[in-house]
Design a protein around this motif. Structure first.
Motif, PDB file in Angstrom:
ATOM      1  N   GLY A 184       0.814  -1.206   0.000  1.00  0.00           N
ATOM      2  CA  GLY A 184       0.000   0.000   0.000  1.00  0.00           C
ATOM      3  C   GLY A 184       0.849   1.257   0.000  1.00  0.00           C
ATOM      4  O   GLY A 184       0.563   2.220  -0.713  1.00  0.00           O
ATOM      5  N   PHE A 185       1.934   1.246   0.755  1.00  0.00           N
ATOM      6  CA  PHE A 185       2.843   2.392   0.831  1.00  0.00           C
ATOM      7  C   PHE A 185       3.502   2.643  -0.529  1.00  0.00           C
ATOM      8  O   PHE A 185       3.505   3.764  -1.030  1.00  0.00           O
ATOM      9  CB  PHE A 185       3.900   2.127   1.898  1.00  0.00           C
ATOM     10  N   SER A 186       4.069   1.584  -1.118  1.00  0.00           N
ATOM     11  CA  SER A 186       4.761   1.743  -2.407  1.00  0.00           C
ATOM     12  C   SER A 186       3.786   2.094  -3.519  1.00  0.00           C
ATOM     13  O   SER A 186       4.128   2.860  -4.431  1.00  0.00           O
ATOM     14  CB  SER A 186       5.525   0.464  -2.755  1.00  0.00           C
ATOM     15  N   THR A 187       2.559   1.558  -3.471  1.00  0.00           N
ATOM     16  CA  THR A 187       1.553   1.914  -4.468  1.00  0.00           C
ATOM     17  C   THR A 187       1.181   3.381  -4.364  1.00  0.00           C
ATOM     18  O   THR A 187       0.959   4.054  -5.379  1.00  0.00           O
ATOM     19  CB  THR A 187       0.290   1.045  -4.296  1.00  0.00           C
ATOM     20  N   THR A 188       1.124   3.893  -3.144  1.00  0.00           N
ATOM     21  CA  THR A 188       0.807   5.308  -2.940  1.00  0.00           C
ATOM     22  C   THR A 188       1.871   6.196  -3.584  1.00  0.00           C
ATOM     23  O   THR A 188       1.551   7.187  -4.254  1.00  0.00           O
ATOM     24  CB  THR A 188       0.709   5.625  -1.433  1.00  0.00           C
ATOM     25  N   VAL A 189       3.139   5.846  -3.392  1.00  0.00           N
ATOM     26  CA  VAL A 189       4.222   6.621  -4.003  1.00  0.00           C
ATOM     27  C   VAL A 189       4.125   6.563  -5.531  1.00  0.00           C
ATOM     28  O   VAL A 189       4.271   7.577  -6.216  1.00  0.00           O
ATOM     29  CB  VAL A 189       5.596   6.104  -3.538  1.00  0.00           C
TER      30      VAL A 189
END
Length: 298
Positions: free
Chosen positions: A264-269
Protein backbone atom coordinates in the motif's frame (compact mmCIF):
# COMPACT_ATOMS: atom_id res chain seq x y z
CA UNK A 1 -18.06 -0.80 -38.86
CA UNK A 2 -17.81 -0.54 -42.62
CA UNK A 3 -14.50 1.28 -42.23
CA UNK A 4 -13.23 -1.38 -39.84
CA UNK A 5 -14.24 -4.18 -42.22
CA UNK A 6 -12.70 -2.31 -45.14
CA UNK A 7 -9.37 -1.94 -43.34
CA UNK A 8 -9.60 -5.18 -41.37
CA UNK A 9 -5.99 -6.21 -42.06
CA UNK A 10 -4.66 -2.96 -40.63
CA UNK A 11 -6.74 -3.46 -37.49
CA UNK A 12 -5.49 -7.03 -37.24
CA UNK A 13 -1.92 -5.69 -37.28
CA UNK A 14 -2.75 -3.30 -34.43
CA UNK A 15 -4.71 -5.91 -32.42
CA UNK A 16 -1.66 -7.48 -30.64
CA UNK A 17 -0.57 -4.05 -29.39
CA UNK A 18 -4.11 -3.24 -28.19
CA UNK A 19 -4.31 -6.57 -26.34
CA UNK A 20 -0.87 -5.94 -24.80
CA UNK A 21 -1.97 -2.62 -23.29
CA UNK A 22 -5.34 -3.99 -22.15
CA UNK A 23 -3.74 -6.98 -20.39
CA UNK A 24 -0.62 -5.37 -18.96
CA UNK A 25 -1.62 -1.69 -18.56
CA UNK A 26 -5.37 -1.28 -18.09
CA UNK A 27 -6.49 -4.46 -16.29
CA UNK A 28 -3.80 -4.12 -13.57
CA UNK A 29 -4.94 -0.54 -12.87
CA UNK A 30 -7.41 -1.83 -10.28
CA UNK A 31 -4.31 -2.45 -8.13
CA UNK A 32 -4.13 1.34 -7.59
CA UNK A 33 -6.80 0.83 -4.92
CA UNK A 34 -4.00 -0.55 -2.72
CA UNK A 35 -3.03 3.07 -2.07
CA UNK A 36 -6.34 3.55 -0.21
CA UNK A 37 -6.45 0.21 1.63
CA UNK A 38 -4.84 -1.63 4.49
CA UNK A 39 -3.72 -4.59 2.40
CA UNK A 40 -4.28 -8.06 3.84
CA UNK A 41 -2.88 -11.03 1.92
CA UNK A 42 -5.65 -13.36 3.04
CA UNK A 43 -8.40 -10.96 1.94
CA UNK A 44 -6.84 -9.85 -1.36
CA UNK A 45 -6.98 -6.40 -2.90
CA UNK A 46 -10.75 -6.08 -3.17
CA UNK A 47 -11.44 -7.62 0.25
CA UNK A 48 -8.91 -5.52 2.17
CA UNK A 49 -10.42 -2.71 4.29
CA UNK A 50 -10.16 0.98 3.42
CA UNK A 51 -7.73 2.88 5.65
CA UNK A 52 -8.91 6.50 5.48
CA UNK A 53 -5.86 7.71 3.46
CA UNK A 54 -3.43 6.39 6.06
CA UNK A 55 -0.93 5.38 3.32
CA UNK A 56 -0.82 8.98 2.08
CA UNK A 57 -0.24 10.25 5.61
CA UNK A 58 2.60 7.75 6.08
CA UNK A 59 4.19 8.77 2.78
CA UNK A 60 4.08 12.52 3.39
CA UNK A 61 5.48 12.12 6.91
CA UNK A 62 8.32 9.89 5.76
CA UNK A 63 11.59 11.88 5.60
CA UNK A 64 13.08 9.45 3.08
CA UNK A 65 10.19 10.15 0.70
CA UNK A 66 10.77 13.90 0.92
CA UNK A 67 14.47 13.40 0.25
CA UNK A 68 13.93 11.05 -2.70
CA UNK A 69 11.28 13.38 -4.14
CA UNK A 70 13.73 16.29 -4.01
CA UNK A 71 16.50 14.19 -5.57
CA UNK A 72 14.20 13.00 -8.36
CA UNK A 73 13.28 16.55 -9.30
CA UNK A 74 16.89 17.72 -9.16
CA UNK A 75 18.27 14.84 -11.26
CA UNK A 76 15.56 15.08 -13.89
CA UNK A 77 15.77 18.83 -14.20
CA UNK A 78 19.49 18.28 -14.70
CA UNK A 79 18.71 15.75 -17.42
CA UNK A 80 16.46 18.28 -19.17
CA UNK A 81 19.02 21.07 -19.00
CA UNK A 82 22.19 19.04 -19.64
CA UNK A 83 21.17 15.92 -21.54
CA UNK A 84 18.16 16.98 -23.65
CA UNK A 85 19.97 19.43 -26.02
CA UNK A 86 22.98 17.15 -26.67
CA UNK A 87 21.25 14.74 -29.12
CA UNK A 88 20.05 17.76 -31.11
CA UNK A 89 23.57 19.16 -31.34
CA UNK A 90 24.94 15.71 -32.19
CA UNK A 91 22.39 15.23 -34.98
CA UNK A 92 23.27 18.62 -36.47
CA UNK A 93 27.00 17.82 -36.30
CA UNK A 94 26.50 14.42 -37.95
CA UNK A 95 24.43 16.05 -40.66
CA UNK A 96 27.33 18.36 -41.46
CA UNK A 97 29.60 15.42 -42.33
CA UNK A 98 29.72 15.16 -46.11
CA UNK A 99 31.63 11.85 -46.31
CA UNK A 100 28.84 9.23 -46.26
CA UNK A 101 31.05 6.35 -45.12
CA UNK A 102 32.60 8.37 -42.30
CA UNK A 103 29.13 9.56 -41.28
CA UNK A 104 27.89 5.96 -40.94
CA UNK A 105 30.96 5.06 -38.87
CA UNK A 106 30.27 7.93 -36.45
CA UNK A 107 26.59 7.00 -36.23
CA UNK A 108 27.51 3.42 -35.35
CA UNK A 109 30.06 4.52 -32.75
CA UNK A 110 27.63 6.91 -31.06
CA UNK A 111 24.67 4.51 -31.19
CA UNK A 112 26.42 1.35 -29.98
CA UNK A 113 26.54 2.27 -26.23
CA UNK A 114 22.73 2.23 -26.11
CA UNK A 115 22.81 -1.55 -26.44
CA UNK A 116 25.04 -2.00 -23.39
CA UNK A 117 22.87 -2.70 -20.33
CA UNK A 118 23.29 -0.62 -17.20
CA UNK A 119 24.24 -3.78 -15.33
CA UNK A 120 27.27 -4.26 -17.58
CA UNK A 121 28.11 -0.58 -17.80
CA UNK A 122 27.89 -0.03 -14.06
CA UNK A 123 30.24 -2.98 -13.57
CA UNK A 124 32.74 -1.38 -15.96
CA UNK A 125 32.45 2.00 -14.23
CA UNK A 126 32.89 0.42 -10.80
CA UNK A 127 35.95 -1.52 -11.98
CA UNK A 128 37.47 1.69 -13.26
CA UNK A 129 36.56 4.15 -10.50
CA UNK A 130 36.24 2.11 -7.28
CA UNK A 131 38.73 2.49 -4.44
CA UNK A 132 40.85 -0.35 -5.83
CA UNK A 133 39.90 0.28 -9.44
CA UNK A 134 42.16 0.81 -12.43
CA UNK A 135 42.05 4.61 -12.27
CA UNK A 136 42.99 4.78 -8.59
CA UNK A 137 45.80 2.28 -9.04
CA UNK A 138 47.23 4.43 -11.84
CA UNK A 139 46.88 7.55 -9.70
CA UNK A 140 48.74 5.86 -6.87
CA UNK A 141 51.53 4.79 -9.22
CA UNK A 142 51.86 8.43 -10.27
CA UNK A 143 51.97 9.55 -6.64
CA UNK A 144 48.59 11.28 -6.77
CA UNK A 145 45.59 11.06 -4.44
CA UNK A 146 42.78 8.61 -5.09
CA UNK A 147 39.53 9.81 -6.63
CA UNK A 148 36.27 9.43 -4.71
CA UNK A 149 33.78 9.80 -7.53
CA UNK A 150 31.62 6.84 -6.50
CA UNK A 151 31.35 7.94 -2.87
CA UNK A 152 31.07 11.73 -3.25
CA UNK A 153 27.56 13.12 -3.75
CA UNK A 154 28.54 15.93 -6.12
CA UNK A 155 30.91 13.98 -8.34
CA UNK A 156 28.57 10.97 -8.41
CA UNK A 157 25.77 13.08 -9.87
CA UNK A 158 28.19 14.37 -12.50
CA UNK A 159 29.02 10.75 -13.31
CA UNK A 160 25.29 9.98 -13.62
CA UNK A 161 24.78 12.74 -16.20
CA UNK A 162 28.00 12.00 -18.10
CA UNK A 163 27.43 8.25 -18.33
CA UNK A 164 23.84 8.69 -19.50
CA UNK A 165 24.93 11.15 -22.19
CA UNK A 166 27.61 8.71 -23.39
CA UNK A 167 25.13 5.85 -23.46
CA UNK A 168 21.98 7.46 -24.88
CA UNK A 169 22.89 10.62 -26.81
CA UNK A 170 23.66 8.77 -30.04
CA UNK A 171 20.47 6.73 -29.87
CA UNK A 172 18.35 9.79 -29.08
CA UNK A 173 19.84 11.68 -32.02
CA UNK A 174 18.37 9.15 -34.49
CA UNK A 175 14.93 10.74 -34.45
CA UNK A 176 16.45 14.17 -35.15
CA UNK A 177 18.52 12.73 -37.99
CA UNK A 178 15.33 11.20 -39.41
CA UNK A 179 13.69 14.64 -39.32
CA UNK A 180 16.69 16.21 -41.04
CA UNK A 181 16.69 13.52 -43.73
CA UNK A 182 13.20 14.63 -44.73
CA UNK A 183 14.45 18.09 -45.73
CA UNK A 184 14.59 18.65 -49.47
CA UNK A 185 18.31 18.98 -50.45
CA UNK A 186 17.33 21.58 -53.04
CA UNK A 187 16.61 24.00 -50.21
CA UNK A 188 20.28 23.86 -49.17
CA UNK A 189 21.41 24.21 -52.79
CA UNK A 190 19.17 27.23 -53.36
CA UNK A 191 20.33 28.90 -50.16
CA UNK A 192 23.98 28.26 -51.07
CA UNK A 193 23.41 29.94 -54.44
CA UNK A 194 21.90 32.90 -52.59
CA UNK A 195 25.09 33.14 -50.53
CA UNK A 196 23.93 31.57 -47.24
CA UNK A 197 26.68 30.04 -45.12
CA UNK A 198 26.32 26.83 -43.09
CA UNK A 199 25.13 28.64 -39.97
CA UNK A 200 22.51 30.57 -41.89
CA UNK A 201 21.31 27.34 -43.52
CA UNK A 202 21.09 25.74 -40.08
CA UNK A 203 19.08 28.66 -38.73
CA UNK A 204 16.70 29.02 -41.69
CA UNK A 205 16.27 25.41 -42.89
CA UNK A 206 17.44 22.77 -40.45
CA UNK A 207 16.34 24.22 -37.13
CA UNK A 208 12.69 24.98 -38.11
CA UNK A 209 12.31 21.29 -38.95
CA UNK A 210 14.03 20.11 -35.77
CA UNK A 211 12.12 22.54 -33.56
CA UNK A 212 8.76 20.76 -33.89
CA UNK A 213 10.37 17.37 -33.22
CA UNK A 214 12.24 18.76 -30.23
CA UNK A 215 9.00 20.26 -28.88
CA UNK A 216 7.23 16.88 -28.91
CA UNK A 217 10.17 15.13 -27.25
CA UNK A 218 10.40 17.92 -24.68
CA UNK A 219 6.74 17.38 -23.75
CA UNK A 220 7.38 13.67 -23.29
CA UNK A 221 10.53 14.36 -21.27
CA UNK A 222 8.70 16.76 -18.96
CA UNK A 223 5.83 14.28 -18.65
CA UNK A 224 8.27 11.66 -17.38
CA UNK A 225 10.20 13.95 -15.07
CA UNK A 226 9.35 11.88 -11.98
CA UNK A 227 11.03 8.83 -13.53
CA UNK A 228 14.64 9.31 -12.56
CA UNK A 229 16.15 6.38 -14.46
CA UNK A 230 15.87 3.41 -12.11
CA UNK A 231 18.18 1.09 -14.06
CA UNK A 232 21.07 3.54 -14.03
CA UNK A 233 20.74 4.78 -10.45
CA UNK A 234 20.02 1.36 -8.94
CA UNK A 235 23.05 -0.25 -10.54
CA UNK A 236 25.45 2.61 -9.83
CA UNK A 237 24.58 4.09 -6.46
CA UNK A 238 25.65 3.00 -2.99
CA UNK A 239 24.76 3.97 0.62
CA UNK A 240 27.46 6.65 0.65
CA UNK A 241 25.56 8.72 -1.95
CA UNK A 242 21.97 8.01 -0.87
CA UNK A 243 21.63 11.60 0.32
CA UNK A 244 21.73 13.02 -3.22
CA UNK A 245 21.07 10.06 -5.52
CA UNK A 246 18.21 8.16 -3.90
CA UNK A 247 15.22 8.73 -6.23
CA UNK A 248 11.56 7.77 -5.92
CA UNK A 249 11.97 4.57 -7.95
CA UNK A 250 14.78 3.26 -5.74
CA UNK A 251 12.90 4.44 -2.66
CA UNK A 252 9.82 2.45 -3.75
CA UNK A 253 11.99 -0.60 -4.43
CA UNK A 254 13.47 -0.52 -0.95
CA UNK A 255 10.11 0.26 0.62
CA UNK A 256 8.44 -2.74 -0.99
CA UNK A 257 11.20 -5.36 -0.80
CA UNK A 258 13.71 -4.21 1.81
CA UNK A 259 12.05 -2.03 4.44
CA UNK A 260 8.80 -4.07 4.37
CA UNK A 261 6.57 -0.97 4.51
CA UNK A 262 3.89 -2.83 2.55
CA UNK A 263 2.47 -2.72 -0.95
CA UNK A 264 0.00 0.00 0.00
CA UNK A 265 2.84 2.39 0.83
CA UNK A 266 4.76 1.74 -2.41
CA UNK A 267 1.55 1.91 -4.47
CA UNK A 268 0.81 5.31 -2.94
CA UNK A 269 4.22 6.62 -4.00
CA UNK A 270 3.72 5.23 -7.51
CA UNK A 271 0.28 6.85 -7.72
CA UNK A 272 1.66 10.21 -6.65
CA UNK A 273 4.36 9.91 -9.32
CA UNK A 274 1.75 9.19 -11.98
CA UNK A 275 -0.45 12.11 -10.95
CA UNK A 276 2.49 14.55 -10.98
CA UNK A 277 3.65 13.27 -14.38
CA UNK A 278 0.09 13.61 -15.69
CA UNK A 279 -0.11 17.25 -14.59
CA UNK A 280 3.36 18.05 -15.96
CA UNK A 281 2.54 16.41 -19.30
CA UNK A 282 -0.57 18.52 -19.82
CA UNK A 283 1.21 21.63 -18.56
CA UNK A 284 4.15 21.14 -20.94
CA UNK A 285 1.77 20.49 -23.84
CA UNK A 286 -0.12 23.71 -23.04
CA UNK A 287 3.08 25.77 -22.91
CA UNK A 288 4.41 24.33 -26.16
CA UNK A 289 1.13 25.00 -28.01
CA UNK A 290 0.21 28.40 -26.61
CA UNK A 291 3.54 29.96 -25.69
CA UNK A 292 6.03 28.43 -28.13
CA UNK A 293 3.34 28.15 -30.87
CA UNK A 294 4.37 24.62 -31.83
CA UNK A 295 2.32 21.51 -32.46
CA UNK A 296 1.66 19.63 -29.24
CA UNK A 297 0.73 16.02 -28.59
CA UNK A 298 -2.99 16.82 -28.93
Amino acid sequence: MREIIRHKYFYLMVLPLILFYIIFAYIPMYGVTLAFKDFNYSLGIMGSPWNNFQNFKDVFHNPDFVKSFRNTLFINLGRLIIEFPIPIVLAIMLNEIRNGRLKRVYQTVFTFPHFISWVVLSGIITSLLSDQGVVNQLLQLLGMEKNNILTSNGSFLGLVFASNVWKEAGWSSIIYLAAISGINPELYEASAIDGANRFQQLKAITWPVLRSTAAILLILAVGGIMNGGFDQIFNMYNPAVYERSDILDTFVYRSAFTDATGFGFSTTVGLLKSVINFVLLFGANFIVKHVLKEEGLY
